[in-house]
Design a protein around this motif. Structure first.
Motif, PDB file in Angstrom:
ATOM      1  N   LYS A 173       0.823  -1.206   0.000  1.00 39.48           N
ATOM      2  CA  LYS A 173       0.000   0.000   0.000  1.00 39.48           C
ATOM      3  C   LYS A 173       0.861   1.261   0.000  1.00 39.48           C
ATOM      4  CE  LYS A 173      -2.410   1.867   3.405  1.00 39.48           C
ATOM      5  NZ  LYS A 173      -3.006   1.954   4.687  1.00 39.48           N
ATOM      6  N   ASN A 174       2.015   1.188   0.694  1.00 41.99           N
ATOM      7  CA  ASN A 174       2.922   2.329   0.774  1.00 41.99           C
ATOM      8  C   ASN A 174       3.954   2.342  -0.362  1.00 41.99           C
ATOM      9  OD1 ASN A 174       2.422   3.953   3.411  1.00 41.99           O
ATOM     10  ND2 ASN A 174       2.144   1.818   3.974  1.00 41.99           N
ATOM     11  N   LYS A 175       3.780   1.403  -1.302  1.00 36.56           N
ATOM     12  CA  LYS A 175       4.673   1.299  -2.469  1.00 36.56           C
ATOM     13  C   LYS A 175       6.150   1.195  -2.063  1.00 36.56           C
ATOM     14  CE  LYS A 175       1.499   3.563  -5.685  1.00 36.56           C
ATOM     15  NZ  LYS A 175       0.346   3.190  -4.888  1.00 36.56           N
ATOM     16  N   ILE A 206       5.842  -4.251  11.460  1.00 33.11           N
ATOM     17  CA  ILE A 206       4.897  -3.666  10.497  1.00 33.11           C
ATOM     18  C   ILE A 206       3.532  -4.331  10.652  1.00 33.11           C
ATOM     19  CG2 ILE A 206       4.481  -3.212   8.037  1.00 33.11           C
ATOM     20  CD1 ILE A 206       7.572  -3.986   7.710  1.00 33.11           C
ATOM     21  N   GLY A 207       2.495  -3.530  10.807  1.00 34.50           N
ATOM     22  CA  GLY A 207       1.141  -4.074  10.824  1.00 34.50           C
ATOM     23  C   GLY A 207       0.640  -4.564  12.164  1.00 34.50           C
ATOM     24  N   MET A 208       1.169  -4.028  13.246  1.00 38.47           N
ATOM     25  CA  MET A 208       0.625  -4.387  14.564  1.00 38.47           C
ATOM     26  C   MET A 208      -0.766  -3.778  14.701  1.00 38.47           C
ATOM     27  SD  MET A 208       3.762  -4.127  17.227  1.00 38.47           S
ATOM     28  CE  MET A 208       5.196  -5.174  17.059  1.00 38.47           C
ATOM     29  N   LYS A 209      -1.502  -4.240  15.707  1.00 36.22           N
ATOM     30  CA  LYS A 209      -2.867  -3.735  15.923  1.00 36.22           C
ATOM     31  C   LYS A 209      -2.901  -2.220  16.079  1.00 36.22           C
ATOM     32  CE  LYS A 209      -5.141  -7.730  17.900  1.00 36.22           C
ATOM     33  NZ  LYS A 209      -5.828  -8.261  19.073  1.00 36.22           N
ATOM     34  N   LYS A 210      -1.823  -1.676  16.680  1.00 33.35           N
ATOM     35  CA  LYS A 210      -1.707  -0.230  16.858  1.00 33.35           C
ATOM     36  C   LYS A 210      -0.322   0.164  16.392  1.00 33.35           C
ATOM     37  CE  LYS A 210      -2.420   2.129  20.656  1.00 33.35           C
ATOM     38  NZ  LYS A 210      -2.344   2.394  22.104  1.00 33.35           N
ATOM     39  N   LEU A 228      11.661   0.989   6.237  1.00 35.61           N
ATOM     40  CA  LEU A 228      11.073   0.404   7.441  1.00 35.61           C
ATOM     41  C   LEU A 228      10.724   1.517   8.432  1.00 35.61           C
ATOM     42  CD1 LEU A 228      10.351  -1.948   9.348  1.00 35.61           C
ATOM     43  CD2 LEU A 228      12.752  -1.985  10.045  1.00 35.61           C
ATOM     44  N   MET A 229      11.671   2.430   8.639  1.00 32.07           N
ATOM     45  CA  MET A 229      11.441   3.524   9.589  1.00 32.07           C
ATOM     46  C   MET A 229      10.266   4.390   9.161  1.00 32.07           C
ATOM     47  SD  MET A 229      15.344   4.562  10.522  1.00 32.07           S
ATOM     48  CE  MET A 229      14.865   5.890  11.631  1.00 32.07           C
TER      49      MET A 229
END
Length: 152
Positions: free
Chosen positions: A15-17, A101-105, A139-140
């Motif tokens: 999604k963030n390419k 990446i992609g934790m609940k929050k 990543l950051m």
């Protein structure tokens, strides 16, 4: 070649390419694995501060998190590692498959300073033995991480 698993982490990267390389079935105990430069592999640690806030620390696999440095980065008096049983309800991930990446929050996240200068890092892709290789800057950006000195 089998179909690549699409974890939440990969969907977010797409999604963030952000360009990445997904690696399935990496056995971290096999240090002779030619596909893996062990120095690139990072673990994702989740800790709780005295304020009860959760923090995420991404450090090289063979290093130990310095809790004093981590607490200082998080601006907490003290932090403790999150008990394993609290990992899934808080992050959506299990031990060994915890991706930053992609934790609940989107928790406040810190990347080891030396890692931020590497060309590539490998982090969990959100499933046990499933990894993602990407640029530390990407990543950051996707987890809104700060680079700080975190290891002993």
């Amino acid at each position: 070649m089998g179909k690549t698993i699409k974890t939440n982490a990969l969907r977010i990267l797409d999604k963030n390419k952000i360009s990445y390389e997904a690696k399935d079935s990496i056995d971290l105990s096999d240090s002779n694995n030619p596909d893996v430069d062990a120095s690139l592999i990072h673990k994702t640690l989740v800790a709780r501060g005295v304020s009860n806030e959760l923090y995420v620390f991404i450090i090289p696999l063979n290093n130990e998190l310095d809790l004093k440095k981590a607490a200082s980065a998080a601006q907490e008096k003290k932090i403790l590692m999150l008990p394993e049983k609290e990992l899934l309800p808080n992050t959506g991930y299990i031990k060994g498959g915890c991706s930053p990446i992609g934790m609940k929050k989107l928790y406040k996240t810190f990347l080891e300073l030396s890692s931020s200068k590497m060309e590539q890092v490998i982090v969990s892709g959100g499933k046990v033995k499933f990894r993602v290789k990407l640029k530390p800057g990407d990543l950051m950006q996707v987890v809104n991480a700060e680079a700080v000195d975190l290891i002993k």
